[in-house]
Structure formats: structure tokens, C-alpha cells
Design a protein around this motif. Structure first.
Motif, PDB file in Angstrom:
ATOM      1  N   VAL A 332      -9.063  -3.705   7.828  1.00  0.00           N
ATOM      2  CA  VAL A 332      -9.904  -5.107   8.180  1.00  0.00           C
ATOM      3  C   VAL A 332     -10.008  -5.546   6.583  1.00  0.00           C
ATOM      4  O   VAL A 332      -9.951  -6.728   6.415  1.00  0.00           O
ATOM      5  CB  VAL A 332     -11.223  -4.547   8.673  1.00  0.00           C
ATOM      6  CG1 VAL A 332     -12.240  -5.839   8.739  1.00  0.00           C
ATOM      7  CG2 VAL A 332     -11.056  -3.854   9.834  1.00  0.00           C
ATOM      8  N   PHE A 333     -10.542  -4.887   5.593  1.00  0.00           N
ATOM      9  CA  PHE A 333     -10.543  -5.367   4.193  1.00  0.00           C
ATOM     10  C   PHE A 333      -9.667  -6.309   3.668  1.00  0.00           C
ATOM     11  O   PHE A 333      -9.556  -7.374   3.042  1.00  0.00           O
ATOM     12  CB  PHE A 333     -10.962  -4.323   3.310  1.00  0.00           C
ATOM     13  CG  PHE A 333     -11.384  -4.945   2.216  1.00  0.00           C
ATOM     14  CD1 PHE A 333     -10.662  -5.322   0.960  1.00  0.00           C
ATOM     15  CD2 PHE A 333     -12.802  -4.846   1.660  1.00  0.00           C
ATOM     16  CE1 PHE A 333     -10.940  -5.595  -0.256  1.00  0.00           C
ATOM     17  CE2 PHE A 333     -13.258  -5.115   0.427  1.00  0.00           C
ATOM     18  CZ  PHE A 333     -12.305  -5.663  -0.450  1.00  0.00           C
ATOM     19  N   LYS A 334      -8.298  -5.580   4.089  1.00  0.00           N
ATOM     20  CA  LYS A 334      -7.080  -6.235   3.520  1.00  0.00           C
ATOM     21  C   LYS A 334      -6.848  -7.573   4.321  1.00  0.00           C
ATOM     22  O   LYS A 334      -6.237  -8.469   3.775  1.00  0.00           O
ATOM     23  CB  LYS A 334      -6.017  -5.161   3.679  1.00  0.00           C
ATOM     24  CG  LYS A 334      -4.643  -5.689   2.792  1.00  0.00           C
ATOM     25  CD  LYS A 334      -3.562  -4.813   2.488  1.00  0.00           C
ATOM     26  CE  LYS A 334      -2.444  -5.360   1.720  1.00  0.00           C
ATOM     27  NZ  LYS A 334      -1.479  -3.934   1.416  1.00  0.00           N
ATOM     28  N   LYS A 335      -6.977  -7.364   5.688  1.00  0.00           N
ATOM     29  CA  LYS A 335      -6.587  -8.655   6.609  1.00  0.00           C
ATOM     30  C   LYS A 335      -7.750  -9.732   6.201  1.00  0.00           C
ATOM     31  O   LYS A 335      -7.165 -10.810   6.192  1.00  0.00           O
ATOM     32  CB  LYS A 335      -6.883  -8.226   7.860  1.00  0.00           C
ATOM     33  CG  LYS A 335      -6.730  -9.213   8.802  1.00  0.00           C
ATOM     34  CD  LYS A 335      -6.818  -8.952  10.366  1.00  0.00           C
ATOM     35  CE  LYS A 335      -6.447  -9.899  11.358  1.00  0.00           C
ATOM     36  NZ  LYS A 335      -6.826  -9.646  12.714  1.00  0.00           N
ATOM     37  N   TYR A 336      -8.891  -9.488   5.490  1.00  0.00           N
ATOM     38  CA  TYR A 336      -9.794 -10.463   5.363  1.00  0.00           C
ATOM     39  C   TYR A 336      -9.710 -11.004   3.907  1.00  0.00           C
ATOM     40  O   TYR A 336      -9.981 -12.017   3.697  1.00  0.00           O
ATOM     41  CB  TYR A 336     -11.236  -9.899   5.387  1.00  0.00           C
ATOM     42  CG  TYR A 336     -12.385 -10.713   5.416  1.00  0.00           C
ATOM     43  CD1 TYR A 336     -13.032 -11.093   4.298  1.00  0.00           C
ATOM     44  CD2 TYR A 336     -12.783 -11.249   6.711  1.00  0.00           C
ATOM     45  CE1 TYR A 336     -14.078 -12.160   4.345  1.00  0.00           C
ATOM     46  CE2 TYR A 336     -13.852 -12.180   6.761  1.00  0.00           C
ATOM     47  CZ  TYR A 336     -14.497 -12.728   5.760  1.00  0.00           C
ATOM     48  OH  TYR A 336     -15.536 -13.617   5.828  1.00  0.00           O
ATOM     49  N   TYR A 337      -9.347 -10.029   2.761  1.00  0.00           N
ATOM     50  CA  TYR A 337      -9.221 -10.674   1.718  1.00  0.00           C
ATOM     51  C   TYR A 337      -7.763 -10.620   0.952  1.00  0.00           C
ATOM     52  O   TYR A 337      -7.559 -10.933  -0.190  1.00  0.00           O
ATOM     53  CB  TYR A 337      -9.850  -9.711   0.504  1.00  0.00           C
ATOM     54  CG  TYR A 337     -11.517  -9.839   0.738  1.00  0.00           C
ATOM     55  CD1 TYR A 337     -12.507  -8.677   1.124  1.00  0.00           C
ATOM     56  CD2 TYR A 337     -12.168 -11.032   0.451  1.00  0.00           C
ATOM     57  CE1 TYR A 337     -13.747  -8.911   1.323  1.00  0.00           C
ATOM     58  CE2 TYR A 337     -13.663 -11.141   0.423  1.00  0.00           C
ATOM     59  CZ  TYR A 337     -14.330  -9.961   1.113  1.00  0.00           C
ATOM     60  OH  TYR A 337     -15.869 -10.176   1.062  1.00  0.00           O
ATOM     61  N   LYS A 338      -6.627 -10.051   1.848  1.00  0.00           N
ATOM     62  CA  LYS A 338      -5.543 -10.097   1.312  1.00  0.00           C
ATOM     63  C   LYS A 338      -5.146  -8.876   0.185  1.00  0.00           C
ATOM     64  O   LYS A 338      -4.024  -8.937  -0.194  1.00  0.00           O
ATOM     65  CB  LYS A 338      -4.923 -11.503   0.971  1.00  0.00           C
ATOM     66  CG  LYS A 338      -5.277 -12.836   1.828  1.00  0.00           C
ATOM     67  CD  LYS A 338      -4.649 -12.451   3.300  1.00  0.00           C
ATOM     68  CE  LYS A 338      -5.069 -13.789   4.126  1.00  0.00           C
ATOM     69  NZ  LYS A 338      -4.750 -13.397   5.434  1.00  0.00           N
ATOM     70  N   PHE A 339      -6.079  -8.238  -0.006  1.00  0.00           N
ATOM     71  CA  PHE A 339      -5.745  -7.003  -0.771  1.00  0.00           C
ATOM     72  C   PHE A 339      -6.573  -5.898  -0.444  1.00  0.00           C
ATOM     73  O   PHE A 339      -7.530  -6.217   0.361  1.00  0.00           O
ATOM     74  CB  PHE A 339      -5.979  -7.311  -2.297  1.00  0.00           C
ATOM     75  CG  PHE A 339      -7.165  -8.060  -2.735  1.00  0.00           C
ATOM     76  CD1 PHE A 339      -7.332  -9.662  -2.969  1.00  0.00           C
ATOM     77  CD2 PHE A 339      -8.537  -7.374  -2.666  1.00  0.00           C
ATOM     78  CE1 PHE A 339      -8.215 -10.071  -3.046  1.00  0.00           C
ATOM     79  CE2 PHE A 339      -9.521  -8.219  -3.052  1.00  0.00           C
ATOM     80  CZ  PHE A 339      -9.674  -9.410  -3.236  1.00  0.00           C
ATOM     81  N   SER A 340      -6.324  -4.857  -0.926  1.00  0.00           N
ATOM     82  CA  SER A 340      -7.105  -3.585  -0.481  1.00  0.00           C
ATOM     83  C   SER A 340      -8.132  -3.457  -1.254  1.00  0.00           C
ATOM     84  O   SER A 340      -8.363  -3.766  -2.316  1.00  0.00           O
ATOM     85  CB  SER A 340      -6.031  -2.387  -0.372  1.00  0.00           C
ATOM     86  OG  SER A 340      -5.784  -2.035  -1.772  1.00  0.00           O
TER      87      SER A 340
END
Length: 350
Positions: A332-340
């Protein structure tokens, strides 16, 4: 075992009846004797027997007067009259005034057993009815509370399903229309109280007019559905004034509980006093994003804040913002911010 009191001033009659009952039946027991109606009445009020077998002609108080006293006092006891042929007209009169049956002197064993057999069936049906009524009254409170909650949040589907379940349960009692009416009225009184409480006495369920109860069970259920639909229309009308206020309160609770994974949209909808479907639609109109998007933003904002502190381990941050599985949080974090999350932490360290 059904308790029997024998009332007669002739010792031979009392002995004969006691012998027949003890030797020939397994469901009755003689619990007491009385010489006259007054003595019997005192015993009956104290012990509440299931059956009273009484002679018509006795001193002090005769059998007819005793039967009248039992009935007038509302004592639930089956009364069987013993009479001679000369008093047969009195026995027939007694039958019209609530006496269960009669026996003629001299007593015939087969006739006594026939009358007791009929009495046993009647007592069995009465006990079954009492048990069913008690079971239903016990269920009514729970059913009324649940039904009122479904109505208050305008969950029409749940109201329909619950009403169908209640209807099916009532059918197991094999009750006629009059009995169904009685059982539904128990539910309605409690449901009316629940709805009145939730609405601040602004909503009262409409009554169930007698003429509506002349048909079959399906017609009864249909009329009740119409009454509940009308009540939900009123609920929908009176609750519109507070929808904004209710939504603000719900959002306040969401802001406080977003990291609690057990806190769901169902909980938020209940706080707003709406069904989940109605809440989802209203939430997006009020807040501008869906409930899921709103929760995700709260969690991701908090995650960024926590990750900025190097003392917080990445996997600890996942748990802190409401994710029991780190893999799900990272996705979810990567989907939201484009990085892990790890990439974000490394960027801070660099």
C-alpha cells in the motif's frame, strides 16, 4: 405428574377415585382430599393443583359454587364434577360455566379413565402453549432490539431477512391467525419501545387494526412489512437533519481509530446511524473521497511521520498504523508514494 385434589364428603367415593388414579394412570397423583367446597378452596389456593374432582352436593359449599369460585379467581385448574343422575341437569349447567367434564355416580372405572385421558391431553396442550409463549416472549426482546437497529440505520435488506426469519419461526408453532396476532403484538410492543427510544419519541409504529388479521399468515407478514416500511420512511425523513452532524462525529472517530485494524466501515456507519451502503455514499459526498481512500491517507501520513524518526523500525511502523502484515503495508505504501518504506528510510539516511 399432574396433581389432583378430590373433594367429596363420602369416604367411599374418595377411596375409589384414589385407587383408580393410582393403579390405572401414570400421569396423575392424588395430592389432597377435602370434605367440602370451602375446605377445598383453601387447599386449591395454597397448592394450585392441576385437577379438582368434586361432588356437586356437599355441606358448607357445594361443587358448583366451588367451581364458580375457582373460575372467578382465575385459578388455572381443570374442574371435573361428580353428580348423581338426579343432579345431571346441574352437571350440564356446570359445563357451560367452565367446568371441564363430569362423572356420574356410581363411578365407572372406564368412564373415569376416559375423562382423565381427555383432561391429560388438555393439560398437555396448555403446558405446550405456555412453554411456547414463554419461549417467544424471551426471544422478543432480542428480536426487537436487533430489528430496531436495522430499521434505524435504514438497512432494508436486513429488516426483510429478519422479518422472514421471525415469520418462519412462528410457523413452527402451527398457530392460527388469532395466535399469530398475539405473538406479533408482543414483538410490536417491544419494537415500538425501541424505535421510540432511538427517535426520542418522534416515531411511533402504527397499530395493527383487527380487520387486517382476518387472512392467512402471509397477509399478516405483509401488513407488518408495510408498517415497518412506513416507519423507516419516517426515520429517513427525521434523520436527514442530522446527517452532517452525524457524519462529522463519525469522521472524528475514524481519525482516532484509523490505526485500529478491527475498526471497520461497519463501525463507522453505526456511529453515523446509517446502513453501510448509505454511509459509503454519504461519506464520499461529505468528505470528497471514499472511506477506503480516506483511511489509507490517514495511515500513510502517519507512516511518513513515524518513518522520519530513525528510532522506529520499519516493521514497527506497519503495526503502528494498522497493518498486521508488513508485506501488505509495504504494498500500500509503495502504491501511495511510488517508493517502498525502506527506500524512504534510506533516502532520509542519505
Amino acid at each position: 405428574m399432574y396433581k389432583v385434589i378430590i373433594v367429596d364428603d363420602e369416604p367411599s367415593v374418595k377411596r375409589s377415585l384414589k385407587t383408580i388414579i393410582e393403579r390405572e394412570t401414570s400421569s396423575f397423583e392424588v395430592s389432597a382430599f377435602a370434605e367440602n367446597g370451602q375446605e377445598a378452596l383453601d387447599l386449591i389456593c395454597d397448592t394450585l393443583p392441576d385437577v379438582v374432582i368434586t361432588d356437586i352436593r356437599m355441606p358448607v359449599m357445594d361443587g358448583l359454587r366451588l367451581a364458580e369460585e375457582i373460575i372467578s379467581r382465575g385459578i388455572q385448574t381443570e374442574v371435573i364434577i361428580i353428580s348423581g343422575y338426579s343432579d345431571f341437569s346441574y352437571a350440564k349447567l356446570a359445563l357451560r360455566h367452565g367446568v371441564s367434564d363430569y362423572l356420574l355416580k356410581p363411578l365407572d372405572v372406564d368412564e373415569v379413565l376416559r375423562v382423565l385421558s381427555l383432561t391429560e391431553k388438555k393439560l398437555g396442550n396448555e403446558r405446550k402453549g405456555i412453554i411456547e409463549r414463554s419461549e417467544w416472549i424471551a426471544l422478543c426482546k432480542v428480536e426487537a432490539e436487533t430489528l430496531a437497529k436495522h430499521m434505524w440505520v435504514l438497512n432494508v435488506a436486513a429488516v426483510g431477512d429478519q422479518l422472514e426469519g421471525i415469520h418462519e419461526r412462528l410457523q413452527t408453532y402451527r398457530a392460527n391467525s388469532a395466535r399469530l396476532k398475539e405473538m406479533f403484538i408482543h414483538l410490536f410492543y417491544l419494537l415500538q419501545a425501541e424505535i421510540a427510544g432511538l427517535s426520542g419519541n418522534r416515531i411511533q409504529l402504527k397499530t395493527l387494526p383487527d380487520y387486517e388479521w382476518n387472512g392467512q399468515a402471509e397477509q399478516l407478514k405483509r401488513h407488518i412489512e408495510l408498517v415497518l416500511q412506513g416507519a423507516m420512511d419516517e426515520i429517513r425523513h427525521i434523520r436527514n437533519w442530522g446527517s452532517h452532524k452525524n457524519m462529522l462525529e463519525s469522521v472524528k472517530q475514524i481519525n482516532q481509530n484509523f490505526a485500529n485494524e478491527s475498526f471497520s466501515m461497519m463501525n463507522a456507519a453505526e456511529l453515523a446511524g446509517m446502513s453501510p451502503t448509505y454511509f459509503s455514499k454519504s461519506f464520499k459526498e461529505e468528505v470528497g473521497v471514499s472511506y477506503t481512500q480516506y483511511i489509507a491517507k490517514l495511515r500513510m501520513d502517519k507512516a511518513i511521520e513515524l518513518l522520519s524518526d530513525p528510532n522506529n523500525k520499519v516493521y514497527e511502523v506497519a503495526y503502528a498504523v494498522g497493518y498486521n502484515e508488513y508485506a501488505h503495508f509495504a504494498k500500500v505504501f509503495k502504491k501511495y508514494y511510488k517508493f517502498s518504506p525502506s527506500e524512504y528510510r534510506h533516502s532520509l539516511e542519505g
